[in-house]
Design a protein around this motif. Structure first.
Motif, PDB file in Angstrom:
ATOM      1  N   ILE A 199       0.823  -1.209   0.000  1.00 64.55           N
ATOM      2  CA  ILE A 199       0.000   0.000   0.000  1.00 64.55           C
ATOM      3  C   ILE A 199       0.861   1.265   0.000  1.00 64.55           C
ATOM      4  O   ILE A 199       1.635   1.516   0.924  1.00 64.55           O
ATOM      5  CB  ILE A 199      -0.981  -0.006   1.199  1.00 64.55           C
ATOM      6  CG1 ILE A 199      -2.001  -1.145   0.993  1.00 64.55           C
ATOM      7  CG2 ILE A 199      -1.698   1.341   1.323  1.00 64.55           C
ATOM      8  CD1 ILE A 199      -2.938  -1.368   2.155  1.00 64.55           C
ATOM      9  N   ALA A 200       0.695   2.046  -1.063  1.00 70.06           N
ATOM     10  CA  ALA A 200       1.453   3.296  -1.210  1.00 70.06           C
ATOM     11  C   ALA A 200       0.840   4.409  -0.378  1.00 70.06           C
ATOM     12  O   ALA A 200       1.549   5.213   0.224  1.00 70.06           O
ATOM     13  CB  ALA A 200       1.489   3.707  -2.679  1.00 70.06           C
ATOM     14  N   CYS A 201      -0.498   4.453  -0.360  1.00 68.35           N
ATOM     15  CA  CYS A 201      -1.139   5.572   0.326  1.00 68.35           C
ATOM     16  C   CYS A 201      -2.594   5.277   0.655  1.00 68.35           C
ATOM     17  O   CYS A 201      -3.220   4.407   0.056  1.00 68.35           O
ATOM     18  CB  CYS A 201      -1.088   6.839  -0.538  1.00 68.35           C
ATOM     19  SG  CYS A 201      -1.983   6.708  -2.092  1.00 68.35           S
ATOM     20  N   ILE A 202      -3.070   6.013   1.641  1.00 65.32           N
ATOM     21  CA  ILE A 202      -4.509   6.100   1.897  1.00 65.32           C
ATOM     22  C   ILE A 202      -4.923   7.479   1.419  1.00 65.32           C
ATOM     23  O   ILE A 202      -4.281   8.473   1.756  1.00 65.32           O
ATOM     24  CB  ILE A 202      -4.824   5.992   3.402  1.00 65.32           C
ATOM     25  CG1 ILE A 202      -4.400   4.639   3.960  1.00 65.32           C
ATOM     26  CG2 ILE A 202      -6.298   6.254   3.659  1.00 65.32           C
ATOM     27  CD1 ILE A 202      -4.615   4.509   5.472  1.00 65.32           C
ATOM     28  N   ILE A 203      -5.982   7.533   0.614  1.00 67.28           N
ATOM     29  CA  ILE A 203      -6.511   8.842   0.223  1.00 67.28           C
ATOM     30  C   ILE A 203      -7.902   8.998   0.818  1.00 67.28           C
ATOM     31  O   ILE A 203      -8.724   8.083   0.756  1.00 67.28           O
ATOM     32  CB  ILE A 203      -6.521   9.063  -1.303  1.00 67.28           C
ATOM     33  CG1 ILE A 203      -7.063  10.466  -1.602  1.00 67.28           C
ATOM     34  CG2 ILE A 203      -7.298   7.982  -2.060  1.00 67.28           C
ATOM     35  CD1 ILE A 203      -6.678  11.006  -2.947  1.00 67.28           C
ATOM     36  N   ILE A 204      -8.129  10.155   1.422  1.00 65.53           N
ATOM     37  CA  ILE A 204      -9.424  10.399   2.073  1.00 65.53           C
ATOM     38  C   ILE A 204      -9.825  11.863   1.958  1.00 65.53           C
ATOM     39  O   ILE A 204      -8.964  12.758   1.945  1.00 65.53           O
ATOM     40  CB  ILE A 204      -9.371   9.972   3.569  1.00 65.53           C
ATOM     41  CG1 ILE A 204     -10.754  10.089   4.214  1.00 65.53           C
ATOM     42  CG2 ILE A 204      -8.328  10.814   4.344  1.00 65.53           C
ATOM     43  CD1 ILE A 204     -10.864   9.411   5.567  1.00 65.53           C
ATOM     44  N   GLU A 205     -11.118  12.097   1.850  1.00 64.60           N
ATOM     45  CA  GLU A 205     -11.642  13.438   2.066  1.00 64.60           C
ATOM     46  C   GLU A 205     -11.814  13.532   3.586  1.00 64.60           C
ATOM     47  O   GLU A 205     -12.726  12.901   4.136  1.00 64.60           O
ATOM     48  CB  GLU A 205     -13.026  13.608   1.429  1.00 64.60           C
ATOM     49  CG  GLU A 205     -13.078  13.682  -0.079  1.00 64.60           C
ATOM     50  CD  GLU A 205     -14.534  13.846  -0.549  1.00 64.60           C
ATOM     51  OE1 GLU A 205     -15.086  14.946  -0.433  1.00 64.60           O
ATOM     52  OE2 GLU A 205     -15.117  12.867  -1.018  1.00 64.60           O
TER      53      GLU A 205
END
Ligand SMILES: *Cc1c(COP(=O)(O)O)cnc(C)c1O
Length: 428
Positions: A199-205
């Motif tokens: 997992i490279a990243c978590i993206i979230i609003e």
């Protein structure tokens, strides 16, 4: 109120433009009726081509925090236009706007400008992948991050973590690296890290605005930060909508959680097409031409767009007291609508963050997309149609956030509440 000219215009547009619109939500599909064609804006109002005037709670889907035709932004744009529309070479305005962004966001050392939110997010994800040397990303159901391939995913069948494309034209191979988790549910995120070590990243609003307004719990964001640190992944806050809308200093300033990359859009362009993504030096150094991660744009940092953005951001910065004022007004609006609805036996769930407001036709609190989807969409559609006919322009979907601007007066808000009260009496 006649909307004959709009009806005719919509028919003509449909013959030439798919669905008659250049972005699907504008077509009123989920609420029915015909979209009104806009002739001009004026402060807190929109005026359609039939000459009808509406109190505007969409504000171009967020960008216009100073309302329509703000004189300062207009003057800055006209001045920039007189010097040329585009050069494809560096200009001082880009550095000026970068300076403002870096001074405002604690977690941004360097920023790059692009032309839309979609582009900002797409580039930020490429950067996170390049920086970590990993392929998988985690996104949340109900969060929208623009229309790039790997982000158009929906939940797979059963308990699958890996998303399926939510649109034809997106190969499953492109979304197999996108893991889906549930908003405000840390266990679902832990599961992603169990299922993948890549997992490279978590993206979230951090303040979700694309399933209606659903802010993330503070604790949840803290836990995301911990998981990212534990596994060497980056945390991306997509603030294309909430940036400069909820507060001046970004969600990190109200949630206490620091992201690695922030994406911006909407307000940062003051009504012109601008997106941006920024982060710490170490991460941004990976970006071309300093580093190997490629990213480019012919009209990126466009001087006219920069001038509009600079005028908007500078005014926000010099007037940070604006946010509590806007928040008080937005709160009055949703509280007033909630009371009006209650009188007629309708329960609304409401929330406010700065100049953003949300209201669900739902008797239970909304914490994630499943909750939002359980709202009474039919009643929302009636509300939308009825308010439009009374001269109040709300977003044409239950899953959108509402916006007020500095031009939205207390008087407009009181009138809106009265109109909503009347309407609830008719539709409830
Ligand atoms: C609007 C939005 C985008 C996409 O921005 P565009 O300028 O429409 O491409 C991305 N992320 C979030 C959170 C948004 O609200």
């Amino acid at each position: 109120m006649s909307t004959d000219a709009s009806k005719k215009a919509f028919e003509e547009a449909q013959a030439l433009i798919p669905g008659g619109v250049n972005s699907p939500v504008r077509a009123f599909k989920s609420v029915g009726g015909t979209p009104v064609f806009i002739k001009e804006g004026e402060g807190g109002h929109l005026i359609d081509i039939d000459g009808n005037s509406y109190v505007d709670y969409v504000q171009s889907w967020g960008p216009l925090i100073f309302g329509h035709r703000d004189e300062h932004i207009e003057a800055a744009v006209i001045d920039a236009v007189r010097h040329g529309l585009s050069f494809g070479a560096p200009t001082l305005a880009e550095t000026e706007l970068a300076k403002e962004v870096v001074s405002i966001f604690d977690s941004i050392d360097k920023v790059r400008f692009v032309s839309s939110g979609t582009e900002a997010v797409m580039s930020a994800i490429r950067l996170a992948r390049g920086y970590t040397g990993r392929d998988d990303i985690v996104k949340f159901e109900g969060c929208y991050h623009g229309h790039s391939d790997s982000l158009l995913v929906q939940a797979g069948s059963g308990l699958a973590t890996f998303g399926n494309p939510s649109s034809p034209g997106v190969p499953a191979d492109f979304t197999k690296h996108t893991l889906l988790a549930k908003y405000n549910d840390i266990e679902s995120v832990r599961k992603c890290f169990t299922d993948s070590s890549d997992i490279a990243c978590i993206i979230i609003e951090p303040i979700a605005g694309n399933m209606g307004l659903v802010p993330a719990d503070k604790l949840f964001l803290t836990q995301l930060r911990e998981l990212c640190d534990e596994h060497g992944a980056l945390l991306i806050f997509d603030e294309v909508m909430s940036g400069f809308r909820a507060t001046l200093y970004g969600a990190e300033s109200i949630t206490g959680t620091t992201p690695d990359i922030i994406t911006l859009g909407k307000v940062i362009g003051g009504g012109m097409p601008v997106g941006a993504f920024g982060g710490k030096d170490e991460v941004m150094a990976q970006l071309s031409p300093d580093g190997p991660v490629y990213q480019a744009g012919t009209l990126s940092g466009n001087p006219v767009a920069m001038a509009a953005g600079l005028a908007a951001v500078r005014r926000l910065k010099s007037n940070a007291r604006l946010y509590p004022i806007l928040e008080a007004r937005a709160t009055r609006l949703v509280e007033g609508m909630k009371e009006a609805a209650a009188k007629h036996g309708v329960t609304l769930q409401t929330d406010v963050r700065g100049s953003m407001f949300g209201f669900f036709f739902n008797s239970d609190k909304v914490k994630d997309f499943d909750d939002a989807a359980a709202s009474d969409l039919e009643l929302f559609a009636k509300f939308h149609t009825g308010m439009l006919a009374k001269g109040y322009y709300f977003a044409c979907s239950q899953f959108e956030t509402g916006f007020i601007s500095t031009a939205t007066t207390d008087e407009m808000i009181e009138k809106t509440i009265t109109a909503a009260d009347e309407l609830f009496g008719e539709i409830a």
